[in-house]
Design a protein around this motif. Structure first.
Motif, short mmCIF file in Angstrom:
data_model
loop_
_atom_site.label_atom_id
_atom_site.label_comp_id
_atom_site.label_asym_id
_atom_site.label_seq_id
_atom_site.Cartn_x
_atom_site.Cartn_y
_atom_site.Cartn_z
N ASP A 1 1.28 14.25 1.52
CA ASP A 1 1.98 12.71 1.30
C ASP A 1 1.10 12.07 0.25
OD1 ASP A 1 3.83 13.55 3.10
OD2 ASP A 1 3.18 12.12 4.51
N THR A 2 -0.12 11.95 0.30
CA THR A 2 -0.89 11.51 -0.66
C THR A 2 -0.79 12.14 -1.97
OG1 THR A 2 -2.37 10.84 1.23
CG2 THR A 2 -3.51 10.49 -1.09
N PHE A 3 -0.82 13.48 -2.03
CA PHE A 3 -0.83 14.32 -3.23
C PHE A 3 0.75 13.92 -3.93
CE2 PHE A 3 -3.82 17.70 -1.26
CZ PHE A 3 -5.05 16.93 -1.88
N ASP A 4 1.45 13.91 -3.06
CA ASP A 4 2.81 13.58 -3.66
C ASP A 4 2.84 12.22 -4.48
OD1 ASP A 4 3.94 15.90 -2.69
OD2 ASP A 4 4.72 14.91 -0.68
N TYR A 5 2.18 11.54 -3.73
CA TYR A 5 2.01 10.14 -4.55
C TYR A 5 1.27 10.12 -5.84
CZ TYR A 5 1.02 5.28 -5.40
OH TYR A 5 0.94 3.96 -6.21
N THR A 6 -0.04 10.81 -5.78
CA THR A 6 -0.87 10.75 -6.86
C THR A 6 -0.38 11.76 -7.97
OG1 THR A 6 -2.25 12.63 -5.85
CG2 THR A 6 -2.80 10.18 -5.67
N GLY A 7 0.46 12.53 -7.78
CA GLY A 7 1.28 13.50 -8.73
C GLY A 7 0.24 14.60 -9.33
N ILE A 8 -0.32 15.32 -7.99
CA ILE A 8 -1.30 16.34 -8.53
C ILE A 8 -0.60 17.59 -8.67
CG2 ILE A 8 -1.30 17.20 -6.05
CD1 ILE A 8 -4.40 17.89 -6.19
N LYS A 9 -1.22 18.49 -9.61
CA LYS A 9 -0.65 19.62 -10.31
C LYS A 9 -0.34 20.96 -8.83
CE LYS A 9 -1.51 19.07 -14.95
NZ LYS A 9 -2.08 19.92 -16.01
N ALA B 1 -11.96 19.51 -7.73
CA ALA B 1 -11.23 18.68 -6.64
C ALA B 1 -11.75 17.51 -6.37
CB ALA B 1 -11.55 19.60 -5.40
N ARG B 2 -12.96 17.01 -7.18
CA ARG B 2 -13.51 15.70 -7.03
C ARG B 2 -12.55 14.47 -7.10
NH1 ARG B 2 -16.88 12.07 -10.31
NH2 ARG B 2 -18.31 11.24 -9.05
N GLN B 3 -11.89 14.39 -8.20
CA GLN B 3 -10.90 13.22 -8.50
C GLN B 3 -9.65 12.97 -7.48
OE1 GLN B 3 -11.34 10.74 -10.42
NE2 GLN B 3 -13.10 11.73 -11.72
N HIS B 4 -9.38 14.30 -7.03
CA HIS B 4 -8.28 14.04 -5.90
C HIS B 4 -8.90 14.08 -4.54
CE1 HIS B 4 -5.92 15.97 -8.89
NE2 HIS B 4 -6.71 17.09 -8.95
N ALA B 5 -10.08 14.60 -4.27
CA ALA B 5 -10.73 13.99 -3.14
C ALA B 5 -11.04 12.48 -3.15
CB ALA B 5 -12.19 14.79 -2.93
N VAL B 6 -11.23 12.01 -4.34
CA VAL B 6 -11.60 10.38 -4.31
C VAL B 6 -10.23 9.64 -3.85
CG1 VAL B 6 -12.47 8.50 -5.85
CG2 VAL B 6 -13.54 10.34 -5.87
N ALA B 7 -9.16 10.26 -4.51
CA ALA B 7 -7.79 9.48 -3.99
C ALA B 7 -7.66 9.90 -2.81
CB ALA B 7 -6.85 10.32 -5.04
N ILE B 8 -7.99 10.84 -2.08
CA ILE B 8 -7.56 10.92 -0.71
C ILE B 8 -8.44 9.94 0.28
CG2 ILE B 8 -7.78 12.44 1.47
CD1 ILE B 8 -5.38 13.17 -0.19
N ALA B 9 -9.64 9.96 -0.05
CA ALA B 9 -10.61 9.01 0.50
C ALA B 9 -10.15 7.62 0.46
CB ALA B 9 -12.14 9.19 0.24
N TYR B 10 -9.93 7.24 -0.81
CA TYR B 10 -9.48 5.81 -0.99
C TYR B 10 -8.24 5.39 -0.55
CZ TYR B 10 -8.74 1.38 -3.95
OH TYR B 10 -8.31 0.13 -4.04
N LEU B 11 -6.97 6.08 -0.77
CA LEU B 11 -5.67 5.92 -0.39
C LEU B 11 -5.61 6.25 1.38
CD1 LEU B 11 -3.65 7.29 -3.19
CD2 LEU B 11 -3.92 5.02 -2.65
N LEU B 12 -6.22 7.28 1.62
CA LEU B 12 -5.90 7.61 3.29
C LEU B 12 -6.79 7.07 4.05
CD1 LEU B 12 -3.32 9.21 4.07
CD2 LEU B 12 -4.96 11.16 4.32
N TRP C 1 0.88 -0.98 -0.04
CA TRP C 1 0.00 -0.18 0.04
C TRP C 1 0.98 1.21 -0.09
CZ3 TRP C 1 -4.74 -0.05 -1.51
CH2 TRP C 1 -5.35 1.02 -1.25
N PRO C 2 0.71 2.48 -0.74
CA PRO C 2 1.71 3.36 -1.27
C PRO C 2 1.50 4.45 0.01
CG PRO C 2 -0.53 3.62 -2.56
CD PRO C 2 -0.53 1.96 -2.03
N VAL C 3 0.58 4.40 0.80
CA VAL C 3 0.49 5.55 1.99
C VAL C 3 0.66 4.73 3.16
CG1 VAL C 3 -0.66 7.27 3.00
CG2 VAL C 3 -0.72 7.21 0.59
N ASP C 4 1.42 4.94 3.98
CA ASP C 4 1.57 4.23 5.36
C ASP C 4 0.87 5.16 6.20
OD1 ASP C 4 2.22 2.65 7.61
OD2 ASP C 4 4.20 3.35 7.69
#
Length: 309
Positions: free
Chosen positions: A110-118, A158-169, A58-61
């Motif tokens: 940290d999650t944004f660093d992994y997903t590569g957000i602008k 912010a929808r796609q990035h919010a989904v990534a935060i909810a899923y990964l974090l 899992w990419p986020v500890d």
């Protein structure tokens, strides 16, 4: 290098902070640089490693973070201060919170660093999360599933990035309840597993479908959507980790409709890869058209009874 702007008379514009910066000692300059870095929240230069055919971690500890669902008095005060500043001046979005909100900001960054957000989207999404935290009076570690869905659907940008935060974090798993889930699955799979890995999966699956005669764009799109949904459901980038029960669960939680969501084609692909022993059977119900109510609309009861004999 960008040239310095000059006035019409050829003279350079005065630098009102030159003497002030020159008077700073090295410690103060380092503190100023850290202040600017916190205010901008720029992405890391080193790209993180995404999924491949090897073992998956899992990419986020999340165990290294303080996941207390409430807010400390200092956090409440800083969030209230920002919310008031945003309410009166929405374009002032370079506010530096220092270390007071590091417990809330660091996991997001940290999650944004992994997903590569602008960079611009990072700042916009981060401030959006801080306003959501201030509105609910709780950190995102304590949000319910319905609250996450409300937050994800609240802002389109912010929808796609919010989904990534909810899923990964925060282990959010009810992706099928979101609006526009077709876009969610493909975009989220690229953010979580990496663009190159998802492309390899798409090429492999579409190659098998093409060999078997599944050449329609609608069929291919539906198959890839379900494949990515299954991978996100099992939280693994490997097709071999999808079981027949997982596929049935993913298809079963969708709204009822005519057809089978290309389930048989997907099961054939996974059987070829080695996930299944044999493809799933598709049971199509036998419909007696004479018993359909619209067949006898406007027909007298005696005649309708004779037609159904």
């Amino acid at each position: 290098m960008k040239t310095k702007r000059v006035r019409k008379n050829g003279q350079a514009w005065p630098d009102n902070f030159a003497q002030w910066r020159a008077a700073l000692n090295p410690e103060k300059r380092a503190e100023l640089a850290a202040h600017n870095a916190r205010a901008q929240w720029g992405p890391l230069k080193q790209l993180p490693k995404k999924a491949d055919d090897g073992p998956w971690n899992w990419p986020v500890d999340i165990d290294r973070y303080d996941r207390f669902p409430g807010l400390t008095p200092i956090e409440e005060r800083m969030l209230t201060r920002y919310a008031e500043a945003y309410r009166f001046y929405r374009y002032g979005r370079t506010m530096d919170f220092g270390t007071e909100l590091d417990r809330l900001v660091r996991p997001l960054n940290d999650t944004f660093d992994y997903t590569g957000i602008k960079n611009k989207q990072r700042r916009y999404t981060l401030f959006f999360f801080l306003r959501e935290i201030e509105k609910r009076g709780r950190s995102y570690w304590g949000w319910t599933t319905d609250e996450w869905i409300d937050t994800i659907n609240a802002r389109v940008k912010a929808r796609q990035h919010a989904v990534a935060i909810a899923y990964l974090l925060c282990t959010f798993s009810d992706l099928h309840r979101l609006k526009g889930d077709h876009v969610v699955y493909s975009c989220l799979a690229r953010k979580v597993f990496g663009r190159e890995h998802t492309k390899r999966i798409s090429d492999r699956v579409q190659g098998l479908l093409s060999e078997w005669g599944y050449s329609g764009r609608g069929t291919t799109s539906q198959v890839m959507r379900t494949i990515f949904e299954c991978l996100l459901f099992v939280r693994s980038p490997h097709l071999k980790d999808i079981t027949l029960d997982d596929l049935r669960t993913v298809i079963g939680r969708r709204p009822p409709r005519t057809g089978t969501y290309c389930a048989y084609a997907i099961s054939r692909v996974l059987t070829k890869i080695g996930s299944f022993a044999e493809p799933m059977e598709i049971e199509r119900p036998f419909i007696v058209k004479a018993e359909l109510p619209n067949i006898t609309d406007g027909v007298p009861a005696e005649w309708a009874h004779l037609c159904r004999r």
